[in-house]
Scaffold this active site. Structure first.
Site, mmCIF file in Angstrom:
data_model
loop_
_atom_site.group_PDB
_atom_site.id
_atom_site.type_symbol
_atom_site.label_atom_id
_atom_site.label_comp_id
_atom_site.label_asym_id
_atom_site.label_seq_id
_atom_site.Cartn_x
_atom_site.Cartn_y
_atom_site.Cartn_z
ATOM 1 N N SER A 43 27.430 -4.159 28.820
ATOM 2 C CA SER A 43 27.260 -3.448 30.087
ATOM 3 C C SER A 43 28.558 -2.725 30.466
ATOM 4 O O SER A 43 29.123 -2.002 29.654
ATOM 5 C CB SER A 43 26.808 -4.438 31.169
ATOM 6 O OG SER A 43 26.238 -3.777 32.267
ATOM 7 N N ASP A 163 20.029 -3.647 29.458
ATOM 8 C CA ASP A 163 21.356 -4.259 29.644
ATOM 9 C C ASP A 163 21.681 -5.343 28.609
ATOM 10 O O ASP A 163 20.991 -6.352 28.501
ATOM 11 C CB ASP A 163 21.407 -4.863 31.047
ATOM 12 C CG ASP A 163 22.808 -5.265 31.471
ATOM 13 O OD1 ASP A 163 23.703 -5.327 30.609
ATOM 14 O OD2 ASP A 163 23.012 -5.512 32.660
#
Length: 253
Positions: A43, A163
């Site tokens: 991320s 993610d």
């Protein structure tokens, strides 16, 4: 010397802390950075790792973008989830501006990015990038928090990804020592000092985490960025925590 890797955790807008760490490493950790074989991240952490690998000279520019991006999100009525606000477009624009034309070539084999398959929920670590656009897609996928950033994930090689922090929030490489960086206090190599009297240690994706009042507040700040002065304080905190680590490990220059 044993193989060294450097990994940055998923952390949303707390990536400003990790940019402070990056600044300290660039200023006073040349010996360490020169010994690092692989940079990794999930991320927001993957974005910081990418900057260190492909465009370290643009660090100040990246910090400015982070502050502007956070300010833009704060202005929205419901933050990033405000109807009509395109979080991923803003992030893409930042990446397009920051990454050099040959970023994918520089990053090849040196950068490992954590992403999550949207259907199977299995993790994948990507370290080969056929083009600059592929690198951007992987970074966007690693940063795509479902619902928060949108409904549909990022298309990459015919599959949909989200993610990377959902399945591997702080990658540890299989060979050598991985130096871990996180804005959440815990047992990571570089992180804020433990502040709470009461905390609970758990393991998430094979990585120990500490649940504490301070960390719960940080989770909220990762999604809903705090005011500018608070973010600057976080950035300075990352810088100071990194200096402390460098001195402890005799890497300070």
């Amino acid at each position: 010397m044993a193989v060294l890797n450097l990994s940055f955790s998923a952390c949303g807008f707390l990536g400003i802390y990790q940019l402070g760490v990056a600044e300290a490493l660039l200023r006073h950790g040349a010996k360490l950075l020169g010994s690092v074989k692989t940079f990794a991240g999930a991320s927001a952490g993957s974005l910081v790792a990418t900057v260190l690998v492909t465009a370290p000279e643009k660090l100040e520019h990246v910090k400015d973008f982070a502050y502007r991006f956070a300010s833009d999100v704060r202005k929205q009525k419901f933050g990033a989830m405000t109807p009509g606000y395109d979080f991923m477009l803003k992030l893409r624009e930042g990446l397009e501006d920051i990454l050099p034309p040959n970023a994918h070539e520089i990053a090849g084999d040196r950068l490992h990015v954590s992403i999550t398959h949207a259907r199977t929920r299995k993790n994948c670590m990507v370290s080969h990038f056929a083009s600059r656009e592929d690198l951007i897609k992987v970074l966007l996928a690693s940063s795509f928090v479902p619902v928060y950033a949108g409904i549909k994930g990022v298309e990459y090689k015919g599959q949909t990804w989200v993610d990377g922090g959902l399945t591997n929030w702080l990658p540890v490489l299989p060979v050598g020592r991985t130096i871990t960086v996180s804005p959440f206090c815990g047992s990571h190599d570089i992180c804020p000092k433990h502040e709470d009297l009461i905390s609970i240690k758990l393991t998430l994706a094979d990585m120990p985490i500490m649940i504490s009042t301070a960390n719960i507040i940080r989770v909220k700040q990762a999604l809903y960025p705090p005011v500018h002065n608070k973010m600057k304080s976080m950035n300075q905190g990352g810088y100071e925590d990194a200096l402390r680590f460098l001195k402890k490990e005799n890497w300070f220059e």
